[in-house]
Design a protein around this motif. Structure first.
Motif, PDB file in Angstrom:
ATOM      1  N   ALA A   1      -8.081  -2.189   5.269  1.00  0.00           N
ATOM      2  CA  ALA A   1      -7.237  -2.818   4.252  1.00  0.00           C
ATOM      3  C   ALA A   1      -6.899  -4.256   4.635  1.00  0.00           C
ATOM      4  CB  ALA A   1      -5.952  -2.011   4.063  1.00  0.00           C
ATOM      5  N   ALA A   2      -6.698  -4.490   5.939  1.00  0.00           N
ATOM      6  CA  ALA A   2      -6.198  -5.796   6.371  1.00  0.00           C
ATOM      7  C   ALA A   2      -7.306  -6.834   6.517  1.00  0.00           C
ATOM      8  CB  ALA A   2      -5.456  -5.644   7.697  1.00  0.00           C
ATOM      9  N   LEU A   3      -8.543  -6.381   6.764  1.00  0.00           N
ATOM     10  CA  LEU A   3      -9.613  -7.328   7.087  1.00  0.00           C
ATOM     11  C   LEU A   3     -10.556  -7.519   5.904  1.00  0.00           C
ATOM     12  CD1 LEU A   3     -10.396  -5.834  10.594  1.00  0.00           C
ATOM     13  CD2 LEU A   3      -9.352  -8.058  10.173  1.00  0.00           C
TER      14      LEU A   3
ATOM     15  N   SER B   1       5.085   3.096  11.932  1.00  0.00           N
ATOM     16  CA  SER B   1       5.498   2.147  10.885  1.00  0.00           C
ATOM     17  C   SER B   1       5.276   0.715  11.359  1.00  0.00           C
ATOM     18  CB  SER B   1       6.964   2.376  10.509  1.00  0.00           C
ATOM     19  OG  SER B   1       7.806   1.899  11.539  1.00  0.00           O
ATOM     20  N   ALA B   2       5.534   0.451  12.649  1.00  0.00           N
ATOM     21  CA  ALA B   2       5.332  -0.903  13.179  1.00  0.00           C
ATOM     22  C   ALA B   2       3.851  -1.267  13.131  1.00  0.00           C
ATOM     23  CB  ALA B   2       5.855  -0.996  14.609  1.00  0.00           C
ATOM     24  N   ILE B   3       2.990  -0.340  13.549  1.00  0.00           N
ATOM     25  CA  ILE B   3       1.550  -0.632  13.537  1.00  0.00           C
ATOM     26  C   ILE B   3       1.082  -0.930  12.111  1.00  0.00           C
ATOM     27  CG2 ILE B   3      -0.728   0.419  13.806  1.00  0.00           C
ATOM     28  CD1 ILE B   3       0.140   1.559  16.367  1.00  0.00           C
ATOM     29  N   ILE B   4       1.485  -0.065  11.158  1.00  0.00           N
ATOM     30  CA  ILE B   4       1.064  -0.270   9.772  1.00  0.00           C
ATOM     31  C   ILE B   4       1.520  -1.635   9.285  1.00  0.00           C
ATOM     32  CG2 ILE B   4       1.324   0.544   7.403  1.00  0.00           C
ATOM     33  CD1 ILE B   4       1.894   3.328   8.589  1.00  0.00           C
ATOM     34  N   PHE B   5       2.812  -1.938   9.509  1.00  0.00           N
ATOM     35  CA  PHE B   5       3.377  -3.171   8.977  1.00  0.00           C
ATOM     36  C   PHE B   5       2.707  -4.406   9.584  1.00  0.00           C
ATOM     37  CE2 PHE B   5       6.362  -6.660   8.859  1.00  0.00           C
ATOM     38  CZ  PHE B   5       6.789  -6.631   7.543  1.00  0.00           C
ATOM     39  N   PHE B   6       2.616  -4.429  10.925  1.00  0.00           N
ATOM     40  CA  PHE B   6       2.146  -5.663  11.557  1.00  0.00           C
ATOM     41  C   PHE B   6       0.645  -5.861  11.390  1.00  0.00           C
ATOM     42  CE2 PHE B   6       6.284  -5.236  13.664  1.00  0.00           C
ATOM     43  CZ  PHE B   6       6.794  -6.483  13.334  1.00  0.00           C
ATOM     44  N   VAL B   7      -0.132  -4.775  11.401  1.00  0.00           N
ATOM     45  CA  VAL B   7      -1.574  -4.949  11.179  1.00  0.00           C
ATOM     46  C   VAL B   7      -1.814  -5.545   9.799  1.00  0.00           C
ATOM     47  CG1 VAL B   7      -3.756  -3.741  10.804  1.00  0.00           C
ATOM     48  CG2 VAL B   7      -2.355  -3.165  12.772  1.00  0.00           C
TER      49      VAL B   7
ATOM     50  N   TYR C   1      -0.647  -4.147  -0.460  1.00  0.00           N
ATOM     51  CA  TYR C   1      -0.133  -3.692   0.829  1.00  0.00           C
ATOM     52  C   TYR C   1       1.076  -2.771   0.757  1.00  0.00           C
ATOM     53  CZ  TYR C   1      -3.419  -6.952   2.920  1.00  0.00           C
ATOM     54  OH  TYR C   1      -4.560  -7.604   3.283  1.00  0.00           O
ATOM     55  N   PRO C   2       2.066  -3.023  -0.129  1.00  0.00           N
ATOM     56  CA  PRO C   2       3.198  -2.081  -0.180  1.00  0.00           C
ATOM     57  C   PRO C   2       2.734  -0.646  -0.469  1.00  0.00           C
ATOM     58  CG  PRO C   2       3.738  -4.069  -1.366  1.00  0.00           C
ATOM     59  CD  PRO C   2       2.288  -4.185  -0.999  1.00  0.00           C
ATOM     60  N   MET C   3       1.742  -0.501  -1.366  1.00  0.00           N
ATOM     61  CA  MET C   3       1.213   0.822  -1.684  1.00  0.00           C
ATOM     62  C   MET C   3       0.541   1.440  -0.450  1.00  0.00           C
ATOM     63  SD  MET C   3       0.910   3.001  -4.095  1.00  0.00           S
ATOM     64  CE  MET C   3       0.841   2.436  -5.785  1.00  0.00           C
ATOM     65  N   VAL C   4      -0.293   0.641   0.240  1.00  0.00           N
ATOM     66  CA  VAL C   4      -0.995   1.149   1.411  1.00  0.00           C
ATOM     67  C   VAL C   4      -0.004   1.558   2.501  1.00  0.00           C
ATOM     68  CG1 VAL C   4      -2.652   0.566   3.234  1.00  0.00           C
ATOM     69  CG2 VAL C   4      -3.039  -0.230   0.905  1.00  0.00           C
ATOM     70  N   GLN C   5       0.966   0.667   2.773  1.00  0.00           N
ATOM     71  CA  GLN C   5       1.972   0.986   3.790  1.00  0.00           C
ATOM     72  C   GLN C   5       2.683   2.292   3.475  1.00  0.00           C
ATOM     73  OE1 GLN C   5       4.591  -2.358   3.539  1.00  0.00           O
ATOM     74  NE2 GLN C   5       3.383  -3.621   4.931  1.00  0.00           N
ATOM     75  N   ALA C   6       3.110   2.423   2.224  1.00  0.00           N
ATOM     76  CA  ALA C   6       3.887   3.602   1.841  1.00  0.00           C
ATOM     77  C   ALA C   6       3.075   4.875   2.026  1.00  0.00           C
ATOM     78  CB  ALA C   6       4.338   3.467   0.385  1.00  0.00           C
ATOM     79  N   ILE C   7       1.834   4.882   1.526  1.00  0.00           N
ATOM     80  CA  ILE C   7       1.053   6.128   1.582  1.00  0.00           C
ATOM     81  C   ILE C   7       0.708   6.488   3.019  1.00  0.00           C
ATOM     82  CG2 ILE C   7      -1.099   7.237   0.872  1.00  0.00           C
ATOM     83  CD1 ILE C   7      -0.952   5.622  -1.685  1.00  0.00           C
ATOM     84  N   VAL C   8       0.265   5.497   3.805  1.00  0.00           N
ATOM     85  CA  VAL C   8      -0.103   5.824   5.186  1.00  0.00           C
ATOM     86  C   VAL C   8       1.110   6.336   5.958  1.00  0.00           C
ATOM     87  CG1 VAL C   8      -1.045   4.931   7.336  1.00  0.00           C
ATOM     88  CG2 VAL C   8      -2.006   4.185   5.188  1.00  0.00           C
TER      89      VAL C   8
END
Lengths: 289, 310
Positions: A145-147, B20-26, B272-279
């Motif tokens: 997603a990020a890259l 949550s930190a990994i998801i957010f910062f990546v 990204y908000p959608m991806v963060q939330a689901i993961v």
């Protein structure tokens, strides 16, 4: 064994003829030959097919297998066989390189944590716990997603998703090696920790890493094919087995061959790799066999 | 027992915060300009860009953005979708049930196939039935879902016309996607149930039961199967990871609604908000179910109970 035979007397086993799956050497040889073939496809695709994987032929769309084309043609008239041959190189690249990335990073983290112990090991264990809380595909998906969608980034994302698995196994292995007598002996005579790590711990951890690496190649190829199927793989110019399965799915009711052959190929590849990995494990770690 | 639960939860909470930190910062640190994603590349004036940055809180320092993400996530708020400009929880809430149904159905099928075929394989060991089951279990766990899916559709939808090829809602539409996942996840269970049943079979207490004259079928059901299932329970927790990954793929293959297809769309649109939330939701569910598995394992096996409580 006598208790064994009493155990199922009531099932009338004599009615069932004993038959075993061919295993051992035959399977290993078959797996090796198959793998060599696919490696040959990847290295010299031109030797195995005269066709061009991107050559569109509007006059020969959706031909069934063996009607002028070994494995039939897809909706654009491209030979499925030629596409499979040319798809081998990116597939093996992803399998090998992502395993290398994940294996090296994961093993380094695991071995250092296991050997040094203390707070370093604490950190390593927490990191492994956190990464394992994201099931395989999801860890890869965050990076996808990020890259930007390129082959290099797909390799990186799949490689990172293999890190926690390697780290966990290699940490356990390093813990085991650390408690062996020769490590204690080296420590007592004053060998520096860095030297012990490189000369004693790392070589003794290599066998399981190699076995795990072999098995991981199959997993990585499946993840790559799945990402390409989902449309999350490299955006353009890379031929992929997963993409072929995906584009053939719309035609599966009449033109089953477009999806079926690439799927069969991935499955056979995974089986071949796991047969070889198991054989390697028996050879390198006789204790676990 | 309570000690085990408390200990596992105490480990699980920091793990989820780490996730949550990994998801957010990546997603935030790696390249990509969120404003362009939100406007979908449409030309903007500096003023409009500024408004968007303020609307999504992108002007704050990244660490305070993370803290507010975490704080909101705990309260079940995951922000506004870049793509639809609606709260992401709305869409997630309306589609989550479809994924839960799929996961539960796949888990049930995994247990049925895994235990059923494992028991048959152990009972008929070294016969062609056993050999066939073992070969199929290897084949099943080697087949990627992206292939079993289309294959099941070809066989059961187009050839036999038993189940629909896609859609979500009814029970018959659940069968094929769940089966495509269970074929992969049950392979290991079959082999484990088989080998642990044969292991228990060799123990002395089985000989003692036979000497006592307990009926053979009763020994298998009450004693051997029961003991052999304990290790299979832990493996179910491990297989859950594969099951959730499989659900993402199966939802796309079978054109179902659900978190998996939302996630794939979200990644496609860089939402990204959608991806963060689901993961994050999936990871939390995964950790929580594994805690339940660990606890039930401790409940089933007294030896583990004392080990975990220490």
């Amino acid at each position: 064994m006598t208790a064994d035979s009493i155990g199922t007397r009531w099932l009338n086993r004599s009615a069932l003829r004993t038959w075993r799956v061919p295993h051992g050497r035959v399977m290993v040889v078959l797996a090796g030959l198959f793998l060599l073939l696919v490696i040959g496809w990847a290295a010299f695709p031109g030797l195995f097919t005269g066709g061009n994987p991107t050559a569109v032929n509007p006059l020969a769309t959706l031909r069934a297998p063996l009607q002028g084309y070994l494995l039939g043609t897809d909706q654009y008239g491209r030979s499925v066989y030629t596409e499979l041959v040319y798809g081998a190189r990116p597939a093996l690249e992803v399998g090998l390189l992502s395993t290398l990335i994940g294996g090296v990073i994961g093993s380094a983290i695991g071995v250092v944590g296991g050997y040094l112990g203390g707070w370093v090991d604490m950190l390593v264990m927490r990191l492994i716990d956190i990464l394992l809380a994201l099931p395989g595909l999801f860890l890869a998906l965050i990076f996808i997603a990020a890259l930007p969608p390129t082959l290099e980034n797909e390799i990186l994302a799949i490689g990172i998703s293999a890190v926690p698995g390697f780290a966990r196994v290699m940490r356990g292995q390093a813990l085991q090696v650390r408690s062996r007598l020769f490590v204690a002996a080296a420590t007592v005579v004053g060998v520096r920790r860095r030297v012990i790590l490189w000369r004693h711990v790392v070589p003794n951890c290599a066998a399981p890493a190699i076995v795990l690496g072999t098995l991981n190649i199959g997993t990585a190829i499946v993840i790559a094919a799945s990402l390409n199927f989902l449309g999350l793989g490299p955006s353009a110019g890379v031929l992929s087995w997963g993409g072929l399965i995906s584009s053939g799915q719309g035609y599966i009711d009449h033109d089953w061959w477009i999806s079926t052959f690439p799927g069969l190929l991935v499955t056979l590849l995974v089986i071949a790799v796991s047969v070889l990995g198991d054989r390697l494990r028996d050879a390198m770690e006789p204790s676990s066999a | 027992m309570l000690g085990v639960v408390v200990r596992r939860v105490a480990i699980g909470v920091p793990v989820i915060i780490g996730v949550s930190a990994i998801i957010f910062f990546v997603l935030r640190v790696l390249p990509g300009n969120p404003v362009q994603v939100i406007t979908q590349g449409a030309p903007t004036t500096p003023g409009e860009r500024h408004d968007i940055i303020v609307e999504f809180g992108l002007n704050k320092p990244i660490f305070s953005q993370y803290l507010s993400f975490l704080g909101n996530a705990v309260r079940g708020r995951f922000g506004i979708s870049f793509a639809t400009r609606q709260p992401v929880m709305g869409e997630i809430g309306s589609q989550a049930m479809a994924t839960v149904e799929l996961a539960v159905a796949a888990m049930l099928m995994t247990v049925l196939l895994g235990v059923g075929l494992g028991v048959v394989s152990a009972l008929l060991r070294d016969t062609w039935v056993d050999a066939t089951i073992r070969a199929l279990s290897l084949l099943g766990s080697s087949m990627p879902i992206i292939w079993t899916g289309p294959l099941l559709i070809l066989i059961f939808s187009f050839t036999l016309r038993l189940f629909p090829a896609n859609g979500s809602g009814t029970l018959s539409e659940l069968v094929l996607p769940a089966l495509s996942i269970a074929l992969v996840t049950s392979g290991v269970i079959i082999r484990l149930v088989r080998s642990s049943m044969l292991e228990v079979l060799g123990l002395e207490f089985v000989t003692a039961l036979r000497a006592k004259g307990v009926p053979e079928a009763w020994i298998w059901l009450r004693h051997i199967l029961r003991n052999a299932l304990v290790p299979a329970v832990t493996l179910l927790g491990v297989q859950l990871g594969g099951l959730l990954s499989g659900a993402v793929i199966a939802e796309t293959v079978f054109g179902r609604q659900g978190l998996g297809s939302l996630l794939v769309n979200g990644i496609d649109e860089k939402d990204y908000p959608m991806v963060q939330a689901i993961v994050l939701i999936v990871a939390t569910a995964y950790v929580a179910i594994n805690i339940v598995v660990d606890v039930s394992y401790a409940y089933l096996d007294p030896r583990v109970r004392t080990q975990l409580a220490r």
